[in-house]
Motif scaffolding. Structure first.
Motif, PDB file in Angstrom:
ATOM      1  N   SER A 172       0.836  -1.198   0.000  1.00  0.00           N
ATOM      2  CA  SER A 172       0.000   0.000   0.000  1.00  0.00           C
ATOM      3  C   SER A 172       0.878   1.259   0.000  1.00  0.00           C
ATOM      4  O   SER A 172       1.946   1.267   0.616  1.00  0.00           O
ATOM      5  N   ALA A 214      -2.388   5.702   1.185  1.00  0.00           N
ATOM      6  CA  ALA A 214      -3.427   4.714   1.499  1.00  0.00           C
ATOM      7  C   ALA A 214      -3.297   4.245   2.947  1.00  0.00           C
ATOM      8  O   ALA A 214      -4.298   4.062   3.645  1.00  0.00           O
ATOM      9  N   LEU A 215      -2.078   4.056   3.400  1.00  0.00           N
ATOM     10  CA  LEU A 215      -1.872   3.624   4.782  1.00  0.00           C
ATOM     11  C   LEU A 215      -2.343   4.693   5.770  1.00  0.00           C
ATOM     12  O   LEU A 215      -2.880   4.385   6.830  1.00  0.00           O
ATOM     13  N   GLN A 238      -4.706   7.132   5.125  1.00  0.00           N
ATOM     14  CA  GLN A 238      -6.143   7.444   5.047  1.00  0.00           C
ATOM     15  C   GLN A 238      -7.049   6.216   5.088  1.00  0.00           C
ATOM     16  O   GLN A 238      -8.229   6.325   5.429  1.00  0.00           O
ATOM     17  N   GLY A 239      -6.526   5.068   4.712  1.00  0.00           N
ATOM     18  CA  GLY A 239      -7.342   3.864   4.562  1.00  0.00           C
ATOM     19  C   GLY A 239      -8.136   3.465   5.797  1.00  0.00           C
ATOM     20  O   GLY A 239      -9.354   3.247   5.714  1.00  0.00           O
ATOM     21  N   PRO A 240      -7.476   3.356   6.972  1.00  0.00           N
ATOM     22  CA  PRO A 240      -8.208   2.863   8.141  1.00  0.00           C
ATOM     23  C   PRO A 240      -9.443   3.704   8.482  1.00  0.00           C
ATOM     24  O   PRO A 240     -10.523   3.156   8.739  1.00  0.00           O
ATOM     25  N   HIS A 245      -5.399  -6.253  -5.745  1.00  0.00           N
ATOM     26  CA  HIS A 245      -5.679  -4.831  -5.893  1.00  0.00           C
ATOM     27  C   HIS A 245      -6.566  -4.529  -7.109  1.00  0.00           C
ATOM     28  O   HIS A 245      -7.591  -3.852  -6.991  1.00  0.00           O
ATOM     29  N   ILE A 295      -7.900   4.790  -3.117  1.00  0.00           N
ATOM     30  CA  ILE A 295      -7.245   4.714  -1.797  1.00  0.00           C
ATOM     31  C   ILE A 295      -7.718   3.473  -1.037  1.00  0.00           C
ATOM     32  O   ILE A 295      -6.916   2.732  -0.469  1.00  0.00           O
ATOM     33  N   ASP A 312      -6.291   0.301  -2.597  1.00  0.00           N
ATOM     34  CA  ASP A 312      -4.848   0.286  -2.333  1.00  0.00           C
ATOM     35  C   ASP A 312      -4.576  -0.149  -0.881  1.00  0.00           C
ATOM     36  O   ASP A 312      -3.736  -1.007  -0.608  1.00  0.00           O
ATOM     37  N   TYR A 313      -5.357   0.403   0.025  1.00  0.00           N
ATOM     38  CA  TYR A 313      -5.177   0.087   1.448  1.00  0.00           C
ATOM     39  C   TYR A 313      -5.576  -1.367   1.755  1.00  0.00           C
ATOM     40  O   TYR A 313      -4.821  -2.124   2.366  1.00  0.00           O
ATOM     41  N   LEU A 348      -3.375  -5.147   3.155  1.00  0.00           N
ATOM     42  CA  LEU A 348      -3.556  -5.549   4.561  1.00  0.00           C
ATOM     43  C   LEU A 348      -2.893  -6.905   4.825  1.00  0.00           C
ATOM     44  O   LEU A 348      -2.823  -7.751   3.938  1.00  0.00           O
TER      45      LEU A 348
END
Lengths: 209, 418
Positions: A124, A128-129, A131-133, A163, A199, A202-203, A207
């Motif tokens: 990621s 993405a790391l 904003q993703g969570p 992805h 995003i 990507d995130y 995982l």
């Protein structure tokens, strides 16, 4: 769907993997020889065709083909059923599903669900790391797919999914072209813009690395 | 009419207000929440409740936990047919052939006798949410999400169904997610009755939504017979009074114990049953309740429980069950997802007195719900009820793709008592 030729080439390459798989399956069946293992073992046998695209044990290495290892059994039977009955259409997948019985689907699902999802190759981006969570919470992904996005029952595991596959599904749900349960995913994806879809995919794909 | 117009005006006003109310929890300015989450309170924002879905590939009869099912003394429950994907609505031809439909599985099935063996035959394929099915004068009517089709003389054409003729179309006002499936029933007047649900959990419906309609099968003409019905996926006419009884799903996200789902009866054409202003006949909606009081709508004749998801209902008109069951109503409760502790997943018996008043509401078929706190809490979900020619009762289970048969024998009761 544009990857059909790529798929055929990889199929040849994957044949060696399949052969290995066939042998190991035969050995394990001979060793186990238990009736109660029939579901998973029957699934493993039937899966010899599947793994040429979805990867050994369902750990896909091809961006467009979803990983099936560690997927929930009901998500797999749901997808197979939808391909067979025409709710979902895909030039590569639909013909394979067309000849599967319900029992085949249940066995295949039991087999892939029992396999372990290996560490994904996708890495990621920093964006993405970061904003993703929050995005996965804000856009309700975690409500059904679970806090770790590992899925439950018919709701698929999406964590460490391919992805490109994730991107295509989210875009399909937003466009209402991808089969859905009562429109729940289309409804969830309808508010995402293109950047947010990128995003999230990507995130989620990165995982469990 | 004037009254209705003023209600509509109020609804429009209230939807504007509702949007501003909801924006407090919205994700981005102007973003509507997803359909299932719409109307969620701030307190329930972190809820992990999720919908259940049928096992499309079904469960074979031998793998069902049938021994867990309970029916009253003298009754027996057995598997009538398995391999009926997402078995939901049931109806019968005049000859007694059972037709079974579903919401997501796209096909319509007939269950036929093939040399003494029961066979599930796919008679229609590739349908769009064909949940509603009814038979009038030998013709099968199928309500898809956006239209009703007629298939002529189906008993003779089960192996080769003719193309469907459009009876009504344009009945999917949103073409979007949310309550788009229809329930269809033939009235004693030879007309078709069906629902159009609310497009969302709680919203101001337009004139084609949250209502029950009557369609003339010949001309396709539509009449709205009931309004303020959030979503009804079960209707039946009383065998004596010929009044329309229907179940209704209450809104989500008001809490575990409210509102109750409803059993309603239509006494006057065009009357309102409260949605979105009033729930279960006596709870004003937190947003829409300001614009109309509960006194302005017809209350349910029975509160069925909160989030129990009542679906099919039928009156018992057979001769096999004891006399006390005559004209009793049976309601399939599909079971909750929008509740922390689950309930429903059963078939309930409702007894009405001579004046149509409910005098008894009790469980008839239970045992699907095995652990109210587990996820999933059940191993099967009843959807529709049908009384067949021999007087026994069929119950469909969409989760397993199975149909059960409940029969009665006086001898069995005596044996059990001894």
């Amino acid at each position: 769907m544009k990857k059909i030729s790529l798929h055929s080439n990889l199929m040849v390459v994957a044949l060696s993997v399949t052969t290995f798989f066939l042998l190991s399956t035969l050995i394990s069946v001979a060793l186990l020889g238990r009736a109660e293992a029939a579901d998973i073992e029957a699934g493993r046998q039937k899966a010899q065709v599947c793994v040429s695209c979805h990867g050994a044990g369902g750990n896909s290495e091809i961006p467009d083909f979803p990983a099936l290892a560690g997927q929930t059994a009901q998500a797999i039977t749901t997808a197979l059923y939808q391909f067979r009955e025409g709710n979902r259409k895909n030039a590569v997948m639909s013909p394979f599903a067309a000849n599967l019985s319900n029992a085949d689907m249940n066995n295949l699902a039991a087999y892939f669900a029992s396999e372990k999802r290996l560490t994904p190759t996708h890495v990621s981006s920093a964006e993405a790391l970061a904003q993703g969570p929050d995005m996965a919470k804000k856009y309700n992904c975690v409500q059904c797919h679970g806090p770790l996005l590992l899925g439950q029952q018919h709701i698929p595991r999406v964590a460490s999914q391919q992805h490109a596959y994730l991107l295509a599904q989210l875009k399909g749900f937003k466009a209402m072209t991808r089969a859905d349960m009562d429109g729940n995913m289309s409804s969830a994806a309808s508010v995402l813009n293109e950047k947010e879809i990128e995003i999230l995919a990507d995130y989620i794909a990165g995982l469990n690395r | 009419m004037h009254f209705r117009r003023s209600v509509l005006a109020l609804s429009l006003m209230s939807s504007v207000l509702a949007l501003s109310h909801l924006s407090a929890h919205a994700q981005k300015p102007g973003d509507p929440p997803p359909a299932w989450k719409q109307g969620m309170s701030a307190e329930s924002e972190s809820s992990a409740l999720h919908p259940f879905n049928p096992i499309f590939t079904g469960t074979e009869a031998k793998d069902l936990q049938i021994a867990k099912l309970k029916v009253p003394a003298g009754f027996k429950v057995e598997v009538y047919a398995d391999g009926v994907p997402e078995a939901r609505s049931m109806t019968q031809t005049e000859n007694g052939t059972l037709i079974v439909s579903n919401r997501l599985a796209k096909n319509v099935y007939a269950i036929v006798d093939n040399n003494g063996k029961r066979e599930v035959k796919t008679i229609l394929r590739g349908m769009s949410a064909p949940n509603g099915i009814a038979v009038i004068k030998g013709n099968l009517y199928v309500a898809e999400r956006d239209r009703i089709l007629r298939f002529d003389n189906i008993e003779k054409n089960l192996d080769n169904m003719p193309g469907g003729k459009v009876v009504v179309d344009g009945i999917d006002p949103t073409n979007g997610p949310g309550h788009f499936w229809k329930y269809l029933v033939a009235g004693p007047d030879g007309k078709l009755y069906f629902n159009i649900g609310s497009p969302q959990n709680i919203t101001s419906p337009n004139q084609m939504q949250a209502a029950i309609f009557r369609a003339d099968p010949d001309s396709g003409q539509l009449e709205r017979v009931a309004t303020g019905v959030r979503n009804s996926v079960g209707m039946a006419f009383h065998p004596v009074t010929h009044k329309l009884y229907f179940t209704e799903h209450g809104r989500d996200w008001l809490g575990d114990d409210v509102p109750n789902d409803e059993l309603n009866v239509l006494n006057k054409e065009g009357e309102s049953f409260g949605f979105p202003f009033c729930h279960q006949g006596d709870i004003a909606d937190p947003v829409y309740g300001k614009y109309n009081t509960c006194a302005q709508s017809t209350p349910p004749i029975l509160k069925l429980g909160a989030h129990v998801a009542p679906l099919g209902l039928r009156f018992y008109t057979g001769k096999m069950f004891p006399a006390e069951y005559k004209n009793n109503m049976f309601i399939a409760r599909h079971g909750s997802w929008n509740r922390n502790t689950k309930q429903g997943y059963d078939v309930m018996r409702v007894v009405l007195d001579g004046k149509g008043k409910v005098v008894k509401y009790e469980p008839f078929l239970t045992g699907f719900l095995t652990d109210e706190k587990a996820d999933p809490p059940m191993w099967g979900r009843p959807v529709d009820v049908q009384v067949i020619a021999d007087g026994s009762m069929l119950v469909s289970d969409d989760y397993n793709g199975v149909i059960y048969r409940i029969s009665y024998s006086k001898d069995a009761k005596i044996a059990k008592l001894n």
